[in-house]
Design a protein around this motif. Structure first.
Motif, PDB file in Angstrom:
ATOM      1  N   VAL A 159       0.851  -1.202   0.000  1.00 45.32           N
ATOM      2  CA  VAL A 159       0.000   0.000   0.000  1.00 45.32           C
ATOM      3  C   VAL A 159       0.881   1.244   0.000  1.00 45.32           C
ATOM      4  N   ASP A 160       1.919   1.248   0.822  1.00 44.26           N
ATOM      5  CA  ASP A 160       2.778   2.425   0.914  1.00 44.26           C
ATOM      6  C   ASP A 160       3.456   2.744  -0.414  1.00 44.26           C
ATOM      7  N   PHE A 161       3.898   1.723  -1.126  1.00 49.88           N
ATOM      8  CA  PHE A 161       4.556   1.972  -2.401  1.00 49.88           C
ATOM      9  C   PHE A 161       3.577   2.450  -3.479  1.00 49.88           C
ATOM     10  N   LEU A 175      -3.557   4.803   6.532  1.00 52.41           N
ATOM     11  CA  LEU A 175      -2.587   3.808   6.979  1.00 52.41           C
ATOM     12  C   LEU A 175      -2.889   3.367   8.413  1.00 52.41           C
ATOM     13  N   ASN A 176      -3.188   4.312   9.289  1.00 51.46           N
ATOM     14  CA  ASN A 176      -3.540   3.972  10.672  1.00 51.46           C
ATOM     15  C   ASN A 176      -4.812   3.134  10.733  1.00 51.46           C
ATOM     16  N   ASP A 177      -5.776   3.446   9.872  1.00 59.17           N
ATOM     17  CA  ASP A 177      -7.016   2.647   9.831  1.00 59.17           C
ATOM     18  C   ASP A 177      -6.715   1.211   9.405  1.00 59.17           C
ATOM     19  N   LEU A 178      -5.838   1.050   8.418  1.00 58.82           N
ATOM     20  CA  LEU A 178      -5.451  -0.292   7.973  1.00 58.82           C
ATOM     21  C   LEU A 178      -4.737  -1.054   9.095  1.00 58.82           C
ATOM     22  N   THR A 180      -5.104  -0.582  12.303  1.00 61.60           N
ATOM     23  CA  THR A 180      -6.139  -0.912  13.286  1.00 61.60           C
ATOM     24  C   THR A 180      -6.913  -2.147  12.861  1.00 61.60           C
ATOM     25  N   GLY A 181      -7.291  -2.209  11.592  1.00 59.50           N
ATOM     26  CA  GLY A 181      -8.024  -3.367  11.084  1.00 59.50           C
ATOM     27  C   GLY A 181      -7.207  -4.635  11.127  1.00 59.50           C
ATOM     28  N   ILE A 182      -5.956  -4.542  10.745  1.00 50.96           N
ATOM     29  CA  ILE A 182      -5.088  -5.727  10.767  1.00 50.96           C
ATOM     30  C   ILE A 182      -4.896  -6.221  12.203  1.00 50.96           C
ATOM     31  N   LEU A 183      -4.685  -5.299  13.124  1.00 48.55           N
ATOM     32  CA  LEU A 183      -4.503  -5.693  14.521  1.00 48.55           C
ATOM     33  C   LEU A 183      -5.735  -6.378  15.097  1.00 48.55           C
ATOM     34  N   LYS A 184      -6.926  -5.974  14.633  1.00 56.64           N
ATOM     35  CA  LYS A 184      -8.162  -6.621  15.112  1.00 56.64           C
ATOM     36  C   LYS A 184      -8.228  -8.081  14.667  1.00 56.64           C
ATOM     37  N   VAL A 185      -7.621  -8.388  13.534  1.00 56.77           N
ATOM     38  CA  VAL A 185      -7.615  -9.756  13.035  1.00 56.77           C
ATOM     39  C   VAL A 185      -6.464 -10.561  13.650  1.00 56.77           C
ATOM     40  N   VAL A 186      -5.318  -9.935  13.833  1.00 54.12           N
ATOM     41  CA  VAL A 186      -4.118 -10.619  14.305  1.00 54.12           C
ATOM     42  C   VAL A 186      -4.167 -10.907  15.805  1.00 54.12           C
ATOM     43  N   LEU A 187      -4.608  -9.928  16.582  1.00 55.26           N
ATOM     44  CA  LEU A 187      -4.579 -10.065  18.034  1.00 55.26           C
ATOM     45  C   LEU A 187      -5.914 -10.513  18.608  1.00 55.26           C
ATOM     46  N   LYS A 188      -5.846 -11.069  19.820  1.00 55.49           N
ATOM     47  CA  LYS A 188      -7.067 -11.502  20.528  1.00 55.49           C
ATOM     48  C   LYS A 188      -7.932 -10.302  20.848  1.00 55.49           C
TER      49      LYS A 188
END
Length: 188
Positions: A159-161, A175-178, A180-188
């Motif tokens: 995405v950054d490139f 980028l911060n929203d992405l 946040t979304g990734i962390l919701k899936v990765v972490l408990k």
């Protein structure tokens, strides 16, 4: 390292940082190191050989700088945002590190020369360190694998490139929203 070899290495690093791989010639490197072009070949068989040595050293330098400036024990969202921001900041103007993403031929050479090139890259090494910590702390979601987490975070680099293609006035919020979304899936 021999004095002439060190001068060649330093000259190459300076020139690759300033001009990139393509715009730097062996003659430029030799002239900057104040040695004859033939002397270059006493230590390196091609421009890509010295680039590989410079790339590996630069990658390690940036990796250490990022990890030294981040509290890996902080809240995962804060840590990840800081690390991603640091990776983008450290890589943004670094023509040496950008070659990994922008030059497929050099990318292949780096990968062939370094069996662990992907795992040792700034992005992957830093993310793997974080994911390992989260796994030990029991913070990963039950169905989350390390490989899947790395793939999700790697998508941020893609995405950054391509940020110029994203039509927004607030790229860093996107980028911060992405993140946040990734962390919701990765972490408990």
């Amino acid at each position: 390292m021999d004095d002439k070899q060190q001068r060649l290495f330093t000259a190459a690093r300076d020139l690759f940082l300033a001009n990139g791989f393509k715009a730097t010639s062996i003659a430029d490197i030799a002239a900057r190191a104040n040695v004859a072009v033939g002397t270059f070949y006493n230590f390196y068989d091609a421009k890509s050989s010295i680039f590989l040595a410079v790339y590996n050293a630069e990658n390690e330098r940036v990796k250490r700088a990022i990890l030294a400036n981040v509290d890996l024990t902080a809240d995962p969202a804060t840590v990840l945002r800081t690390v991603i921001r640091q990776i983008f900041t450290q890589s943004a103007d670094n023509l040496i590190l950008q070659e990994w993403f922008q030059n497929p031929k050099l990318n292949r050479q780096i990968a062939q020369a370094n069996q662990n090139a992907v795992a040792d890259s700034v992005v992957y090494a830093t993310l793997l360190t974080l994911i390992d910590r989260w796994q030990v702390q029991g913070l990963l979601a039950p169905t989350m694998t390390k490989a899947r987490a790395v793939s999700l975070f790697n998508a941020l680099t893609v995405v950054d490139f391509h940020q110029s293609e994203i039509q927004t006035d607030d790229y860093f919020q996107v980028l911060n929203d992405l993140i946040t979304g990734i962390l919701k899936v990765v972490l408990k």
